[in-house]
Design a protein around this motif. Structure first.
Motif, PDB file in Angstrom:
ATOM      1  N   UNK A 175       1.604   1.367  -9.282  1.00  0.00           N
ATOM      2  CA  UNK A 175       1.297   1.878  -7.936  1.00  0.00           C
ATOM      3  C   UNK A 175       1.339   0.761  -6.891  1.00  0.00           C
ATOM      4  N   UNK A 176       0.821  -0.413  -7.236  1.00  0.00           N
ATOM      5  CA  UNK A 176       0.859  -1.544  -6.312  1.00  0.00           C
ATOM      6  C   UNK A 176       2.292  -2.013  -6.061  1.00  0.00           C
ATOM      7  N   UNK A 177       3.127  -1.984  -7.113  1.00  0.00           N
ATOM      8  CA  UNK A 177       4.532  -2.350  -6.927  1.00  0.00           C
ATOM      9  C   UNK A 177       5.216  -1.384  -5.969  1.00  0.00           C
ATOM     10  N   UNK A 178       4.850  -0.122  -6.079  1.00  0.00           N
ATOM     11  CA  UNK A 178       5.440   0.897  -5.192  1.00  0.00           C
ATOM     12  C   UNK A 178       5.146   0.539  -3.732  1.00  0.00           C
ATOM     13  N   UNK A 179       3.887   0.208  -3.465  1.00  0.00           N
ATOM     14  CA  UNK A 179       3.513  -0.145  -2.086  1.00  0.00           C
ATOM     15  C   UNK A 179       4.274  -1.367  -1.587  1.00  0.00           C
TER      16      UNK A 179
END
Length: 187
Positions: A175-179
């Motif tokens: 999820x953090x990579x997505x952001x």
């Protein structure tokens, strides 16, 4: 699936031995953790001589890196049905991050193994990095820019190291990579 080994081309019998060793390594890793894992233990679990195991794997780090390479290579890249290159890239990053999400022991071992200095691990790092780079380039399509690809690789590598260090789970890192990737891709 018959994957070429990192040290040489394999006959069918040799490929079966390598498969036995990588399957046994997962069993030993689950029981003993990375610190307790040895090539000797894996060889015994696989019913293979220790010298034979060392013929294929120079170290436990090499063995664990090979396990990750095989898992990555066996996972098809996302289909690319999504017409938006940003969504395709996000799916590639998520898929790679989640390869190890359900197996924290393996995930931690992979992180430690890939950071090692074994030349055979270095070879696998190049293969793994090349595969990930190609998946990102394919996902970007016509929008593929070397600096963007490099930035996305840095996001991926940093996120997985952070997950391996225990800052967050691999699912949370996805999820953090997505952001982070959205910031890069949408400016």
């Amino acid at each position: 699936m018959n994957l070429e080994a990192t040290r040489r081309r394999l006959t069918e019998k040799q490929a079966d031995t390598v498969d036995k060793l990588t399957r046994a390594a997962m069993d030993v890793l689950s029981r003993e953790g990375f610190s307790g894992l040895t090539v000797r233990m894996v060889a015994a679990q696989a019913g293979v001589g220790t010298a034979t195991a060392y013929t294929y794997f120079s170290s436990k780090e090499h063995l664990v890196a090979e396990m990750f390479w095989r898992r990555l290579a066996a996972t098809e890249a996302p289909s690319g049905d999504e017409t938006d290159s940003t969504e395709r890239v996000l799916e590639v990053l998520r898929q790679i991050a989640l390869l190890l999400a359900d197996e924290p022991t393996l995930a931690g071992a992979v992180t430690a193994a890939l950071l090692g200095t074994d030349p055979d691990v270095a070879h696998l790092r190049l293969r793994i990095g090349g595969e990930i780079r190609q998946r990102l380039i394919d996902a970007l399509g016509a929008d593929s820019d070397p600096e963007t690809v490099e930035t996305l690789e840095m996001i991926y590598a940093g996120a997985l190291v952070r997950a391996g260090m225990g800052y967050a789970s691999y699912a949370e890192m996805a999820d953090l990579m997505r952001k982070s990737a959205l910031r890069v891709l949408r400016g």
